[in-house]
Scaffold this active site. Structure first.
Site, PDB file in Angstrom:
ATOM      1  N   HIS A   1      51.589  70.234  80.042  1.00  0.00           N
ATOM      2  CA  HIS A   1      51.915  71.127  81.206  1.00  0.00           C
ATOM      3  C   HIS A   1      53.446  71.706  80.940  1.00  0.00           C
ATOM      4  O   HIS A   1      54.025  71.557  81.900  1.00  0.00           O
ATOM      5  CB  HIS A   1      51.786  70.419  82.305  1.00  0.00           C
TER       6      HIS A   1
ATOM      7  N   ARG B   1      45.344  76.039  85.413  1.00  0.00           N
ATOM      8  CA  ARG B   1      44.952  74.800  86.065  1.00  0.00           C
ATOM      9  C   ARG B   1      43.915  73.881  85.516  1.00  0.00           C
ATOM     10  O   ARG B   1      42.947  74.614  85.204  1.00  0.00           O
ATOM     11  CB  ARG B   1      44.826  74.826  87.724  1.00  0.00           C
TER      12      ARG B   1
ATOM     13  N   GLU C   1      46.554  64.477  85.444  1.00  0.00           N
ATOM     14  CA  GLU C   1      47.927  64.630  84.848  1.00  0.00           C
ATOM     15  C   GLU C   1      48.721  63.520  85.411  1.00  0.00           C
ATOM     16  O   GLU C   1      48.585  63.219  86.726  1.00  0.00           O
ATOM     17  CB  GLU C   1      48.433  66.105  85.138  1.00  0.00           C
TER      18      GLU C   1
HETATM   19  P1  NAD Z   1      47.866  85.519  89.960  1.00  0.00           P
HETATM   20  O1  NAD Z   1      47.707  85.338  91.364  1.00  0.00           O
HETATM   21  O2  NAD Z   1      48.962  86.632  89.834  1.00  0.00           O
HETATM   22  O3  NAD Z   1      46.535  85.995  89.254  1.00  0.00           O
HETATM   23  C1  NAD Z   1      45.331  85.024  89.537  1.00  0.00           C
HETATM   24  C2  NAD Z   1      44.484  86.187  89.176  1.00  0.00           C
HETATM   25  O4  NAD Z   1      42.983  85.570  89.208  1.00  0.00           O
HETATM   26  C3  NAD Z   1      44.143  87.334  90.318  1.00  0.00           C
HETATM   27  O5  NAD Z   1      44.178  88.522  89.806  1.00  0.00           O
HETATM   28  C4  NAD Z   1      42.963  86.765  91.091  1.00  0.00           C
HETATM   29  O6  NAD Z   1      42.116  88.066  91.411  1.00  0.00           O
HETATM   30  C5  NAD Z   1      42.031  86.294  89.894  1.00  0.00           C
HETATM   31  N1  NAD Z   1      40.959  85.341  90.448  1.00  0.00           N
HETATM   32  C6  NAD Z   1      41.026  84.643  91.455  1.00  0.00           C
HETATM   33  N2  NAD Z   1      39.673  83.916  91.639  1.00  0.00           N
HETATM   34  C7  NAD Z   1      39.124  84.375  90.464  1.00  0.00           C
HETATM   35  C8  NAD Z   1      37.558  83.930  90.141  1.00  0.00           C
HETATM   36  N3  NAD Z   1      37.160  83.364  90.718  1.00  0.00           N
HETATM   37  N4  NAD Z   1      37.468  84.580  88.836  1.00  0.00           N
HETATM   38  C9  NAD Z   1      38.410  85.506  88.176  1.00  0.00           C
HETATM   39  N5  NAD Z   1      39.443  85.738  88.589  1.00  0.00           N
HETATM   40  C10 NAD Z   1      39.864  85.223  89.564  1.00  0.00           C
HETATM   41  O7  NAD Z   1      48.557  84.271  89.200  1.00  0.00           O
HETATM   42  P2  NAD Z   1      49.271  83.964  88.015  1.00  0.00           P
HETATM   43  O8  NAD Z   1      50.696  84.013  88.366  1.00  0.00           O
HETATM   44  O9  NAD Z   1      48.629  84.855  87.237  1.00  0.00           O
HETATM   45  O10 NAD Z   1      48.825  82.610  87.563  1.00  0.00           O
HETATM   46  C11 NAD Z   1      47.636  82.390  87.080  1.00  0.00           C
HETATM   47  C12 NAD Z   1      47.463  80.892  87.012  1.00  0.00           C
HETATM   48  O11 NAD Z   1      48.224  80.353  86.201  1.00  0.00           O
HETATM   49  C13 NAD Z   1      47.394  79.872  88.425  1.00  0.00           C
HETATM   50  O12 NAD Z   1      46.403  79.066  88.458  1.00  0.00           O
HETATM   51  C14 NAD Z   1      48.929  79.368  88.208  1.00  0.00           C
HETATM   52  O13 NAD Z   1      48.856  78.057  89.086  1.00  0.00           O
HETATM   53  C15 NAD Z   1      48.827  79.024  86.677  1.00  0.00           C
HETATM   54  N6  NAD Z   1      50.267  78.720  86.333  1.00  0.00           N
HETATM   55  C16 NAD Z   1      50.366  77.824  85.232  1.00  0.00           C
HETATM   56  C17 NAD Z   1      51.630  77.390  84.926  1.00  0.00           C
HETATM   57  C18 NAD Z   1      51.827  76.127  84.004  1.00  0.00           C
HETATM   58  O14 NAD Z   1      52.691  75.613  83.802  1.00  0.00           O
HETATM   59  N7  NAD Z   1      50.702  75.846  83.107  1.00  0.00           N
HETATM   60  C19 NAD Z   1      52.724  78.220  85.363  1.00  0.00           C
HETATM   61  C20 NAD Z   1      52.523  78.949  86.076  1.00  0.00           C
HETATM   62  C21 NAD Z   1      51.325  79.377  86.680  1.00  0.00           C
END
Ligand code: NAD
Length: 526
Positions: A277, A230, A259
């Site tokens: 994105h 994000r 964005e």
């Molecule tokens: P997820 O919830 O499976 O994993 C997120 C991880 O971050 C968790 O393990 C959590 O414990 C950890 N976390 C939370 N706060 C933290 C901190 N302060 N420091 C370190 N670790 C921390 O999520 P995911 O499905 O792996 O997605 C990860 C990110 O990717 C999300 O922000 C999601 O919105 C983003 N995403 C982006 C796109 C895109 O189009 N670019 C698509 C899908 C997801």
């Protein structure tokens, strides 16, 4: 059941749904048309075009589930849905592989300067010396956020023979260890060791600008950083300085603080690779999202608990093989009990789990389902596992849960006691091929709670059963099953009947007026 597909959804998902319900696909439905027709539907499936607003939810009397074929739910009023007991589900795992692969694309493109080399080569420059690259083999990957996507990036980087380290304060250390990843307690420890840093955390108060000026100073000057999570996790002003001043050697971004990012000073730099994105945009991810949400809707229709309910805590029932069966038991016991205590407001519910079910650590779902059963017959708007606890709270019902190993010869028993101003009533049940009530107010019975039932408390004297039977005969109400339970001969007894048609208030009164009858209640479990 009827489902509305309001945004374009991959046909694989639609085909799945069509096997279990009527599906209306109207991907050009206007907000006005949605308001007019939403009441017809039990489910709505959307992507990001359709806004499921508070007004839409208020009109949706039959809606049970709102499914978002994707991740973000900004277009759904989740609070309004929760209040109305409507599940909101999404498909967070649908994009995991797609985003992990895109992250690899950004990493490879940046370390081999593919994007700039492509531009230069097509311009006829043939600049072989300009594009000196770096190998991944033997380098250290630093993952910030080892969730779904972070751990898939790890797997892929391990295939490139990289070492992986990570920072994720919410991840149990053994999960990282099992993947061969060293977990650090401080983010800085990862930042200073990693050659490739990749961000996979949600944007929260804690993570906003968690990579800023100080953090770039800690990193190796040969390090590269990537963000496909994000915008806002990386402070873009600080990144600009770090890239320009050579504090790090490169970066790759798919997400931005603002964005669409049509103007961004980072675009001036050639040591950063940028995409708009699109990390989640593949046909496979879209198909996966459609299938996942279709399955979630089917689960909801079939009385199972979907995996990705956003507005209810995730409840793991994997330690208990008869979850579906006992959710049915809970619903029936709750519904029976609330009708049995009649109009007396329940002040407290005591739930006791006995036998096998006690092995399950988290019984939240069973509690919520009992509440759903208790509350649905007495509330106007539908109560589901989503809003059951809050509706119970708003009605001032206290819930106490207990466990007992002893289950009187049954594998599992669930007892629910309702405490009202008038006293205590209880029902106990199990699953023996079907839901079975084993005790009512402490009297042993063996009845299937279904259809129309009738319970009478009476004095155990000759003729009392016949007198009740006569009234039903005179009223032309056919008795299916009659069972009696008593404590001692001549003492108090209970009579449980199943009826082919409902016992009206008049009939109930006639029975109640019999001398030896203390109480009589009709129950509708249709
Ligand atoms: P997820 O919830 O499976 O994993 C997120 C991880 O971050 C968790 O393990 C959590 O414990 C950890 N976390 C939370 N706060 C933290 C901190 N302060 N420091 C370190 N670790 C921390 O999520 P995911 O499905 O792996 O997605 C990860 C990110 O990717 C999300 O922000 C999601 O919105 C983003 N995403 C982006 C796109 C895109 O189009 N670019 C698509 C899908 C997801």
């Amino acid at each position: 059941m009827k489902a509305l597909v309001a945004d374009s959804l991959n046909e694989k998902g639609i085909e799945k749904l069509q096997k279990v319900c009527d599906v209306v696909v109207d991907t050009s439905i206007t907000p006005e048309e949605l308001l007019e027709t939403i009441n017809e539907y039990d489910a709505i499936l959307v992507r990001s075009r359709t806004k499921v607003t508070k007004e839409v939810i208020e009109k949706a009397e039959n809606l049970k589930i709102i499914a978002r074929a994707g991740v973000g739910v900004d277009n759904i009023d989740v609070a309004a849905a929760t209040e109305k007991g409507i599940m909101v589900v999404n498909a967070p795992e649908s994009t995991t592989i797609t985003v992990a692969e895109h992250t690899m694309g950004l990493i490879l493109s940046a370390i081999r300067k593919i994007a700039v080399a492509d531009e230069s080569t097509k311009a006829g420059k043939w600049e072989k010396k300009r594009f000196m690259g770096m190998e991944l083999k033997g380098k250290t990957l630093g993952v910030i956020g080892m969730g779904r996507i972070g751990s898939q990036v790890v797997k892929r980087c391990q295939a490139f023979e990289m070492d992986a380290i990570a920072y994720d304060p919410y991840l149990p250390p053994h999960v990282a260890e099992d993947m061969g990843v060293k977990l650090y307690e401080e983010q800085d420890d990862v930042l200073k060791r990693a050659d490739i840093i990749t961000i996979h955390v949600p944007l929260t108060e804690e993570t906003r600008h968690s990579i800023s000026t100080e953090e770039f100073k800690i990193m190796k000057d040969t390090a590269l950083i990537f963000n496909a999570a994000r915008g806002g996790v990386i402070d873009e002003d600080a990144l600009y300085v770090a890239l320009k001043e050579g504090e790090i050697s490169g970066a790759g971004l798919d997400v931005y603080e603002e964005e669409p990012a049509k103007e961004n000073k980072l675009f001036e730099l050639d040591n950063i690779v940028c995409t708009p994105h699109i990390a989640a945009s593949t046909k496979e991810a879209q198909a996966a999202a459609a299938v996942i949400v279709a399955n979630e809707v089917i689960d909801c229709f079939e009385g199972n608990t979907p995996n990705n309910i956003i507005n209810m805590p995730r409840i793991d029932t994997s330690g208990f093989s008869q979850t579906t069966e006992y959710l049915e038991v809970c619903e029936k016991l709750g519904s029976f009990l609330t009708q049995y205590v009649k109009k007396n407001p329940i002040k407290e519910l005591n739930i006791t789990y006995k036998g096998e079910i006690t092995k399950l650590q988290n019984k939240e779902l069973f509690k919520r389902t009992i509440l759903q059963g208790v509350l649905n017959p007495i509330t106007e708007s539908p109560v589901s596992a989503v809003n059951a606890t809050s509706v119970a709270e708003s009605r001032g019902i206290t819930i106490k849960e207990a466990e007992a190993e002893e289950s009187e010869g049954y594998e599992t028993l669930i007892e629910v006691k309702a405490i009202t101003e008038k006293g205590v009533s209880s029902v106990e049940g199990t699953f023996l091929h079907e839901v079975t009530i084993t005790k009512i107010n402490g009297y042993k019975v063996d009845v299937k709670p279904e259809g129309y039932m009738f319970i009478a408390k009476y004095k155990d004297i000759p003729g009392s059963i016949g007198a009740v039977g006569t009234i039903f005969g005179e009223e032309n109400i056919n008795i299916g099953i009659m069972q009696v339970g008593r404590d001692i001969s001549g003492g108090e007894a209970i009579m449980v009947l199943t009826l082919d048609t409902e016992a009206t208030a008049d009939v109930t009164k006639k029975v109640k007026d019999l001398d030896h009858v203390k109480d009589a209640t009709g129950i509708n479990l249709l």
